[in-house]
Design an enzyme around this catalytic site. Structure first.
Site, PDB file in Angstrom:
ATOM      1  N   ASP A  80       0.856  -1.183   0.000  1.00 38.64           N
ATOM      2  CA  ASP A  80       0.000   0.000   0.000  1.00 38.64           C
ATOM      3  C   ASP A  80       0.893   1.233   0.000  1.00 38.64           C
ATOM      4  O   ASP A  80       2.034   1.167  -0.457  1.00 38.64           O
ATOM      5  CB  ASP A  80      -0.948  -0.036   1.203  1.00 38.64           C
ATOM      6  CG  ASP A  80      -2.292   0.641   0.915  1.00 38.64           C
ATOM      7  OD1 ASP A  80      -2.287   1.876   0.742  1.00 38.64           O
ATOM      8  OD2 ASP A  80      -3.318  -0.048   0.861  1.00 38.64           O
ATOM      9  N   HIS A  90       1.975   1.895  -3.209  1.00 38.20           N
ATOM     10  CA  HIS A  90       1.057   2.847  -3.839  1.00 38.20           C
ATOM     11  C   HIS A  90       1.606   4.263  -3.859  1.00 38.20           C
ATOM     12  O   HIS A  90       0.903   5.196  -4.214  1.00 38.20           O
ATOM     13  CB  HIS A  90      -0.300   2.825  -3.132  1.00 38.20           C
ATOM     14  CG  HIS A  90      -1.048   1.545  -3.323  1.00 38.20           C
ATOM     15  ND1 HIS A  90      -2.299   1.315  -2.774  1.00 38.20           N
ATOM     16  CD2 HIS A  90      -0.733   0.414  -4.009  1.00 38.20           C
ATOM     17  CE1 HIS A  90      -2.714   0.095  -3.109  1.00 38.20           C
ATOM     18  NE2 HIS A  90      -1.776  -0.462  -3.854  1.00 38.20           N
TER      19      HIS A  90
END
Length: 408
Positions: A219, A242
Site C-alpha cells: 500500500d 502505492h
C-alpha cells in the site's frame, strides 16, 4: 589531609555520577532476573523489563539480544522517569492467528513516552501472510481491524531507528499524536499483494521526520492523515507500493487541516502512484490541505507519477456525488524526473466546489516507458503555474468534467 580526602571523595562522586549518566542501566530480557530465552515466549519478560526500566530514575535501556523470540502482544506505556531506550537486536514474531490478540488493532504499542529510542537492528515480524486475504478494508468501510505492527501514540522528543518491520498484518507503523519525533534508517517489507500494509501512516502529529528509509510494501509507503503539520519525508526509497500520499482526507466530520508537508530526495520504483494528494467527494465538513511541497523526486516506471485526486472513492461510483470540501492550496512539484508507466504522467483533478489554488509545476522531466510514446497531462478545476516543463505536461487547459481515476 581531611580536606584532601573530602576533595578526592567529591571527585569520585562526580566521576561515578558522570559514568552513570553516560552509561544507562541495562535491563536484558535474557538475564537471570527476567529469564527469556531464544525460541521462547518473551511477552512476560519484556513487560517486566520495561516496567523496571521505566521506573529507573536514570537513563535506562531494555535489551532483546540476538535470536528469535515469540511475542504475543505488548503495550509499553509511560511516562517514564528518565530517557528510555528499547534495543531490539533479535527478531520478535507476532502470533499468526489474530484470535490471540486482546487488542485487535495493535501488536506492539508505545504510549505516552518522552525521550524514547527504539533501535538495535532487529526485526518486528508480523507474520501477516495468512490474513492478508481476509483484510477487505480496501473495499469495505466497516472492515474488521487487523493488528498494526508498531503503534506510536503520544510520543515526544524521540527516535525510531535501525529496525525492520516485516510482513505486518495491517499498517507497519502508525504514528498518532506524536511531536518532535524522527524515524530514520528503517526497513519496511511486505509483498506487493499484501493489502492495507501502509509503511508509515501519520495522523494528528507535528514535527515528525522520516528519513533514509527503504519501504517495499502493498500500500502507501508513507501516508499522512488529517491534523498533521510540519512533516518531512526525505531520502526514502519506495516500491513496490502505492506511493507517497497525503490522505485520504475529507471522509469524516470535523477533520483538521494538513499543513507544512515536505517530500524531497525520494525515489519511487514500480509504484502504483508517485506523489499523491487524495480527498473524498461529498465531505461531511470542510477542511484544508496547504503548503505541500515535493522536490527532487525520481520516478522509475511509476503509474500516475503526479496526482491530485479529489474524487477518491474506492467503494462506489463518486462522479455524481457533491464535490470534495477539502480546499487544496499552495502545492508545488519541483524537479521531478524519470519514467512513467502510463502516458498520463500528470493528473490534477481538483474539487469543482473548491478549485485548487497556487499549484506550481517546475522542471518536470518525465518520459513514457523509455520514450515509447508521447506523454499527456490532464487537469480539472485548477490552473497551475508552469515553468521549465515539457509542453505535453504543461496542463495548461483545465476541464470541468469529472474524470475517471484509479480506485486504489
Amino acid at each position: 589531609m581531611a580536606l584532601k580526602l573530602r576533595f578526592l571523595a567529591m571527585l569520585l562522586f562526580l566521576l561515578l555520577a558522570s559514568t552513570a549518566k553516560a552509561n544507562p542501566s541495562v535491563f536484558d530480557v535474557t538475564s537471570a532476573t527476567y529469564g527469556a530465552k531464544p525460541g521462547s515466549d518473551v511477552t512476560k519478560a519484556l513487560a517486566k523489563a520495561w516496567s523496571d526500566a521505566c521506573a529507573s530514575p536514570s537513563a535506562s535501556k531494555v535489551v532483546v539480544p540476538s535470536g528469535t523470540y515469540k511475542l504475543k502482544e505488548a503495550t509499553f506505556r509511560g511516562p517514564c522517569k528518565a530517557p528510555i531506550e528499547m534495543q531490539v537486536r533479535g527478531t520478535l514474531q507476532a502470533p499468526v492467528n489474530i484470535g490471540q490478540f486482546t487488542r485487535p488493532d495493535t501488536w506492539v504499542g508505545f504510549q505516552y513516552i518522552d525521550k524514547l529510542t527504539l533501535s538495535g537492528g532487529g526485526t518486528f515480524d508480523g507474520q501477516g501472510a495468512l490474513v492478508w486475504g481476509q483484510n477487505d478494508c480496501h473495499k469495505n468501510k466497516n472492515c474488521k481491524p487487523m493488528p498494526i505492527n508498531l503503534r506510536f501514540e503520544f510520543i515526544t522528543n524521540s527516535r525510531v531507528q535501525d529496525i525492520t518491520s516485516l510482513n505486518s498484518k495491517n499498517f507497519h507503523m502508525h504514528v498518532f499524536r506524536c511531536k518532535h519525533t524522527t524515524f530514520q534508517h528503517l526497513t519496511i517489507i511486505a509483498p506487493e499483494e499484501s493489502r492495507n500494509t501502509d509503511g508509515i501512516h501519520i495522523g494528528a502529529s507535528t514535527s515528525v521526520n522520516i528519513t533514509h528509509a527503504k519501504i517495499r510494501t502493498g500500500d502507501d509507503c508513507v501516508s499522512i492523515g488529517d491534523d498533521s503539520h510540519q512533516i518531512t519525508v526525505a531520502d526514502v526509497t519506495c516500491g513496490p507500493g502505492h506511493g507517497i500520499s497525503i490522505g485520504s482526507l475529507g471522509r469524516y466530520k470535523e477533520e483538521k487541516a494538513v499543513t507544512g508537508i515536505i517530500v524531497k530526495n525520494c525515489t519511487l520504483t514500480n509504484t502504483q502512484n508517485g506523489v499523491r494528494i487524495k480527498t473524498w467527494p461529498d465531505s461531511p465538513s470542510s477542511s484544508t490541505a496547504s503548503d505541500i511541497h515535493y522536490e527532487n523526486i525520481i520516478m522509475v516506471n511509476v503509474s500516475n507519477p503526479i496526482l491530485i485526486d479529489q474524487l477518491y472513492c474506492p467503494y462506489t461510483r463518486c462522479d455524481q456525488k457533491p464535490p470534495s470540501k477539502v480546499k487544496i492550496n499552495n502545492v508545488s512539484f519541483k524537479n521531478i524526473k524519470g519514467s512513467s508507466f502510463t502516458p498520463l504522467a500528470v493528473k490534477l483533478v481538483c474539487s469543482r466546489g473548491l478549485p485548487c489554488e497556487n499549484v506550481k509545476l517546475t522542471d518536470i522531466d518525465l518520459t513514457y516507458g523509455g520514450d515509447q510514446g508521447p506523454l499527456t497531462s490532464l487537469c480539472s478545476n485548477v490552473k497551475p503555474t508552469i515553468t521549465g516543463t515539457k509542453k505535453a505536461l504543461a496542463c495548461a487547459t483545465s476541464s470541468l468534467a469529472p474524470l475517471p481515476l484509479s480506485k486504489k
